[in-house]
Design an enzyme around this catalytic site. Structure first.
Site, short mmCIF file in Angstrom:
data_model
loop_
_atom_site.label_atom_id
_atom_site.label_comp_id
_atom_site.label_asym_id
_atom_site.label_seq_id
_atom_site.Cartn_x
_atom_site.Cartn_y
_atom_site.Cartn_z
N HIS A 89 -4.59 1.46 -43.37
CA HIS A 89 -4.48 1.96 -42.00
C HIS A 89 -3.58 1.02 -41.20
O HIS A 89 -3.78 -0.19 -41.21
CB HIS A 89 -5.86 2.04 -41.33
CG HIS A 89 -5.76 2.57 -39.92
ND1 HIS A 89 -5.77 3.92 -39.66
CD2 HIS A 89 -5.61 1.95 -38.74
CE1 HIS A 89 -5.62 4.11 -38.35
NE2 HIS A 89 -5.53 2.93 -37.77
N ASP A 168 -15.87 9.55 -31.90
CA ASP A 168 -14.60 8.85 -31.69
C ASP A 168 -13.51 9.81 -31.24
O ASP A 168 -12.69 9.47 -30.39
CB ASP A 168 -14.14 8.13 -32.96
CG ASP A 168 -12.77 7.50 -32.74
OD1 ASP A 168 -12.70 6.58 -31.89
OD2 ASP A 168 -11.78 7.96 -33.32
N SER A 190 -13.16 2.27 -33.20
CA SER A 190 -12.55 3.59 -33.37
C SER A 190 -11.94 3.71 -34.77
O SER A 190 -12.21 4.66 -35.52
CB SER A 190 -11.48 3.78 -32.29
OG SER A 190 -10.64 4.86 -32.56
N LYS A 194 -13.86 5.70 -38.44
CA LYS A 194 -13.22 6.76 -39.24
C LYS A 194 -13.02 6.32 -40.68
O LYS A 194 -13.24 7.09 -41.61
CB LYS A 194 -11.88 7.15 -38.60
CG LYS A 194 -12.06 7.96 -37.34
CD LYS A 194 -10.75 8.21 -36.61
CE LYS A 194 -10.23 6.98 -35.94
NZ LYS A 194 -9.32 7.17 -34.82
N1 URA Z 1 -6.03 4.16 -33.44
C1 URA Z 1 -7.29 4.65 -33.42
O1 URA Z 1 -7.68 5.41 -34.30
N2 URA Z 1 -8.10 4.26 -32.44
C2 URA Z 1 -7.72 3.42 -31.46
O2 URA Z 1 -8.52 3.10 -30.61
C3 URA Z 1 -6.41 2.92 -31.49
C4 URA Z 1 -5.58 3.31 -32.50
#
Ligand code: URA
Length: 432
Positions: A89, A168, A190, A194
């Protein structure tokens, strides 16, 4: 359930954080659940998000907040796949197309890559927007289709379903319009809610540092990286983070189809050196996290195996990997004003200009132009000649050139010949 039957009162939770207090586990569980159910109103959650942005959260609060967001939805399970899983990510940057060559490369080395991605908002492009410039390619897959593709092809890049961390999804959209995105506890929870709900076995975080990133300096990027690595590790995901340079865009393109073209060049054994280096560095980390640190991904790039997986991955989602990519109708060239050394090319300014040309969207329902964006003809450190092209701007709507050129005001600096720019390395540090 009526509000009278609720365990807590939203105003009390807000006032606790406003007064720099620590939220209790039951308060956190309740506020996330009640917000997802619509009992806590958007204006209350935005006040709480602002209090968190201003006053922070302790590590135990962040861990509980993350767990509550995971619990708001479903969790995926890849344990029945015949190969281990590893994901990456990026916190987001300009020209950051690395997922495109990286996912098929890691899959070509025997590790499955389940990459649930998003669309871009603001100046950073979204992976799905980039792939959608390939004729026929579709982002939405059912869980069964995703699992079948992971088993058969080894890599999948698709849209995250609505069932994954719905708290989220709602909160991120709210933060986006209330000036509460740039909070380390909120960003860390956040992203990690995920990724943990996604169910990957190993995770490599690419935490961007510099003008084009959320984190403008190394110290705050390190704090974000350490927070996320701790969240992942505590949840049983083998997690490491790299801090990487986002002072200047990655590679030589920013824009959807332009970035796909550059990614295919990398898969064909060419491409800009920084994109190749970061792709290989992240691939090595992803493979090591999945217990395949003995495999050298450079071989799979050189012998075409990664390209074969790319083609299969695009075809499996309806795309034609051999199709001609869309190009913008109009171009405008920015030339170097003098001879010298290009000492800076600002990622944020290039990102905003690409966005204004139509590569990005201002609101999540806006369309993007597949061909819009910016090609860079030189990167910091290069010698340039006065009059040579520095940037080519692409758009279907030439009335956008003026605003894009305004964004590029002061975007680059050319120093006298012989100057040595003080540049951050591509990979600044590793956490984990
Ligand atoms: N990407 C995300 O998924 N969440 C955030 O808060 C910032 C970047």
């Amino acid at each position: 359930m009526s509000e009278a039957n609720e365990a807590f009162d939203a105003v009390d939770v807000i006032v606790t954080k406003r007064g720099r207090g620590e939220l209790s586990d039951p308060q956190i569980d309740w506020v996330i659940d009640a917000y997802t159910r619509g009992v806590v109103a958007d204006e209350q959650m935005s006040a709480l998000a602002m209090a968190i942005l201003l006053n922070g959260m302790t590590r135990p609060e962040i861990a509980r907040w993350t767990a509550a967001m995971i619990a708001s939805g479903e969790r995926m399970d890849f344990s029945r796949l015949s190969r281990p899983t590893s994901d990456k990510h990026s916190t987001g940057g300009v020209g950051d197309k690395i997922t495109l060559p990286l996912a098929p490369l890691v899959a070509a080395c025997g590790v499955a890559v389940p990459q649930l991605s998003g669309r871009g908002l603001g100046h950073t492009g979204g992976t799905l927007d980039k792939l959608e410039s390939i004729p026929g390619w579709r982002a939405s897959l059912t869980t069964e289709q995703m699992l079948a593709q992971l088993e058969g092809v080894g890599a999948v890049i698709c849209a995250a379903g609505d069932g994954l961390a719905p708290a989220d999804k709602k909160l991120y959209a709210l933060r986006d319009v209330t000036g509460t995105v740039e909070s380390i506890p909120l960003i860390a929870s956040s992203i990690m809610s995920k990724k943990i709900a996604e169910g990957t076995g190993a995770l490599v975080l690419d935490v961007k540092v510099g003008s084009g990133a959320f984190m403008k300096d190394v110290a705050s990027a390190r704090e974000l990286a350490e927070t996320m690595v701790a969240l992942g590790t505590d949840a049983g995901v083998r997690t490491v983070a790299l801090l990487t340079n986002m002072q200047t865009p990655l590679g030589l393109t920013a824009g959807n189809a332009l970035e796909v073209r550059e990614s295919v060049e990398v898969l064909a054994g060419g491409g800009p050196p920084d994109v190749v280096e970061l792709t290989l560095t992240l691939a090595r980390e992803m493979l090591a996290g999945a217990g395949r640190g003995d495999v050298d991904p450079a071989d799979a790039l050189a012998d075409g195996r990664a390209m074969d997986v790319w083609r299969a991955m695009i075809r499996a989602q309806g795309g034609d990997p051999g199709a001609t990519l869309p190009t913008a109708r109009e171009t405008h060239v920015v030339i170097a004003p003098a001879d010298g050394v290009l000492t800076s090319l600002d990622a944020l300014k290039v990102g905003v200009a690409a966005w204004r040309l139509g590569a990005g969207r201002a609101r999540k329902e806006d369309p993007v132009q597949a061909g819009a964006g910016i090609e860079m003809h030189a990167k910091p450190g290069a010698s340039v000649r006065g009059g040579q092209p520095l940037l080519t701007l692409h758009t279907d709507t030439p009335e956008r050139f003026e605003r894009a050129l305004e964004a590029l005001d002061g975007a680059f600096f050319i120093a006298p010949e012989g100057s040595r720019p003080d540049l951050l390395p591509l990979v600044i540090d590793r956490v984990g």
